[in-house]
Enzyme design. Sequence first.
Site, mmCIF file in Angstrom:
data_model
loop_
_atom_site.group_PDB
_atom_site.id
_atom_site.type_symbol
_atom_site.label_atom_id
_atom_site.label_comp_id
_atom_site.label_asym_id
_atom_site.label_seq_id
_atom_site.Cartn_x
_atom_site.Cartn_y
_atom_site.Cartn_z
ATOM 1 N N HIS A 1 80.419 15.207 20.893
ATOM 2 C CA HIS A 1 79.416 14.270 21.709
ATOM 3 C C HIS A 1 80.314 13.921 22.808
ATOM 4 C CE1 HIS A 1 76.703 14.040 18.515
ATOM 5 N NE2 HIS A 1 77.443 13.801 17.472
ATOM 6 N N ASP B 1 71.136 19.466 22.723
ATOM 7 C CA ASP B 1 71.575 19.724 21.423
ATOM 8 C C ASP B 1 72.698 20.851 21.168
ATOM 9 O OD1 ASP B 1 71.028 19.568 18.614
ATOM 10 O OD2 ASP B 1 69.752 21.220 18.424
ATOM 11 N N LEU C 1 67.229 9.986 42.155
ATOM 12 C CA LEU C 1 67.307 10.385 40.717
ATOM 13 C C LEU C 1 66.811 9.147 40.006
ATOM 14 C CD1 LEU C 1 67.232 12.993 38.977
ATOM 15 C CD2 LEU C 1 69.556 12.314 38.750
HETATM 16 C C1 IPE Z 1 67.398 16.042 18.692
HETATM 17 O O1 IPE Z 1 68.499 16.727 18.160
HETATM 18 C C2 IPE Z 1 68.093 14.617 19.157
HETATM 19 C C3 IPE Z 1 68.623 14.645 20.406
HETATM 20 C C4 IPE Z 1 69.312 15.639 20.932
HETATM 21 C C5 IPE Z 1 69.106 13.261 20.472
HETATM 22 P P1 IPE Z 1 68.866 16.779 16.756
HETATM 23 O O2 IPE Z 1 69.778 17.774 16.449
HETATM 24 O O3 IPE Z 1 68.851 15.312 16.243
HETATM 25 O O4 IPE Z 1 67.299 17.518 16.130
HETATM 26 P P2 IPE Z 1 67.015 18.360 14.882
HETATM 27 O O5 IPE Z 1 67.388 17.240 13.722
HETATM 28 O O6 IPE Z 1 67.850 19.456 15.163
HETATM 29 O O7 IPE Z 1 65.402 18.145 14.875
HETATM 30 C C1 IPE Z 2 72.873 16.659 19.782
HETATM 31 O O1 IPE Z 2 73.943 17.371 19.201
HETATM 32 C C2 IPE Z 2 73.238 15.356 20.114
HETATM 33 C C3 IPE Z 2 72.492 14.121 19.289
HETATM 34 C C4 IPE Z 2 71.928 14.421 18.328
HETATM 35 C C5 IPE Z 2 73.288 12.880 19.446
HETATM 36 P P1 IPE Z 2 73.899 17.531 17.653
HETATM 37 O O2 IPE Z 2 74.918 16.467 17.135
HETATM 38 O O3 IPE Z 2 72.619 17.481 16.915
HETATM 39 O O4 IPE Z 2 74.449 18.933 17.621
HETATM 40 P P2 IPE Z 2 74.283 20.028 16.418
HETATM 41 O O5 IPE Z 2 72.924 20.339 16.552
HETATM 42 O O6 IPE Z 2 74.567 19.314 15.134
HETATM 43 O O7 IPE Z 2 74.912 21.297 16.730
HETATM 44 MG MG MG Z 3 71.103 18.990 16.574
#
Ligand code: IPE
Ligand code: IPE
Ligand code: MG
Length: 630
Positions: A396, A379, A488
């Site tokens: 990303h 995240d 892995l």
């Molecule tokens: C969880 O992250 C999903 C992934 C890392 C793929 P999100 O950013 O989508 O989760 P929430 O919305 O903070 O719970």
């Molecule tokens: C996690 O990073 C990646 C995906 C959910 C694909 P986020 O895109 O949720 O990043 P934040 O939480 O908005 O910073």
């Molecule tokens: Mg996020």
Amino acid sequence: MSDVPPATTTPADRQVTPETAGRPVTGADPALRAAYRLCRRRTKDQDPAEYALIQLVPPTLRPALHALWAAANALDDLGDDRTAPAAERAARVEAWITALHRELPTGSSPDPIRHALVDTACRWRLDLSELRDAMAQVRDDTRGRHFADWAQWRAWGRDNLLPWFGLVRTVFDRAGVPVALRLDTREAYEEFLDGVRLTDILTDLSADLAQGDLLLPAEVLDRHPGSAADLTRRRWSPAVAALVTQLTGLARQWVTREALTRGMHPGPATVLDTMAALLRAQLDAVDAAGPALLRSPPRPALRVRARILAPARTRAALAWSLTPLTVPPRHRPGPHRSPAPARPASTGRFRQPPPHPGGEQPPRIPPGLLPAHVAVIMDGNGRWAQQRGLPRHEGHRAGAVTVREVVHGALEIGLRHLTLYTFSTENWRRDPEEVDAILDLLRGELTENPFGELDVRLRWHGRAGRLPPDLVDLLHLRERTTRARTGLTLTMCIDYGGRDELTRTAAALAHRARAGHLEPDLIAEDDFARHLPLGDMPDVDLLWRTGGEQRVSNFLPWHTAYAELHFTPGLWPDADRRDLWQAITAYTHRQRHHGATPAATAPASGTPAASADGPSTARRSAAPAAGPGE
Ligand code: IPE
Ligand code: IPE
Ligand code: MG
């Protein structure tokens, strides 16, 4: 027209594209033409229904299918030839496989069936190492088989059939008619193959019994007390009759899968639909045979087959006329080419991951203390980009670089399972542009295949229905070509949601209970676990989330029930392999009880908690070498 590969394509071959028309297909190699002719003849003689199905595909594809079919059967015949003792049969199968691997790089074989197979593999760029497990299974089957339950039976059948069918699908893909299987149809597809296998077993019951084989799970035999003993004595009894009726009913249900061909190119769809119809006709013949089933294999009447095949031929001709096919030229391996073209898996030789740019080494953690399975919620990509005034998709992109880094770190430290939350079922709620960017990025990574030369087995966990079919195909391709790797296991969770996973599992259980394979009152945790979409995924020992949030966001609810949690404030694109090592080091300091009192989980007590999954009670710390400490 003959479906022996013609020396030159002819105007009658309507499916040939302008680029391929006139190109020699097999050249003037008479041995090769004879080899393909033999494969075709064996298919026709040994399995007329299969032969008729292959006749439904354009002539340019048939030789490859005959070669695959004949090879699978030649190998089975070697394993089954009861004139030789089991050990000798196993040795013959092994010799056949070894010879194939030796001959593959040379593009030819003195054995005609392998000659055709090797040529087919070269021409269509098939990765025959995908057959490794299926072939090894034929060898192991010489020792006899016993299945306690349907799960064991199913795993055995699928290990054998899926890779061969996978190669057939690759031939279609390469010809320009992708047989896209989406995950929502994948389960139906695998069950369809169970139906194929069960129909075969019922048909060949007399021959198998004559050899002392009873290839049915004890679970179903036990439901018809006495049936196993009666079958062994080849006695047609009410128990045997009831068993056969139950099994033909099951097989009929498994092969009747209308959804399977929905959205598929009408060519392969016609083949699959016809195959299902022929299988049902075969099952009718089994039902009608009665006691004769124990004496010889029943066959449907010729007119029954003709009633199915005549309209299928018309439908197939029309279907294929819609699409020009591409027949690849033969890739003749030259003397300077490496023997294992695309994939080192079959030889067990892999590259080492590149070292950490700063020269950091992983901490030395005894294998017994390592978590078996680390799952990561990656995240913070969006915030990382925003902090730099960049669009979110740049975050990303940076995150994808971290994925590579962390996978390298996982290999270096000797981790067995790493599961990455890549795209959640809830992430569709994001701006479509961001969603597209993430999916594009994934497509790019899977195409580039950065772990292709490392000992990484890739798996995908998630739903297919909403993902672009080409991405699904790429995921399947990477899964197929890495499935024999033992280093892995990297599981990418894409369109994954924990509640979706549990809901699908409940549906699978309900389905099995309704079919009479499970008693609802007896469903145990084990049964549930086995019906999860990835039934063999181990429990998560360590769940690590970057980005500062302390929640699990619908990630792996079943597997993380007893996971140690590790939350770090840094954003995912800023992480590198040292953060993984640090998370693992922290884990080695945790005390895990699994509900017991600390004393009861001491290593010497031998409780499951203390057995294999790393730290238990005592504070047993790892010895970080040059790597980061706590
Ligand atoms: C969880 O992250 C999903 C992934 C890392 C793929 P999100 O950013 O989508 O989760 P929430 O919305 O903070 O719970
Ligand atoms: C996690 O990073 C990646 C995906 C959910 C694909 P986020 O895109 O949720 O990043 P934040 O939480 O908005 O910073
Ligand atoms: Mg996020």
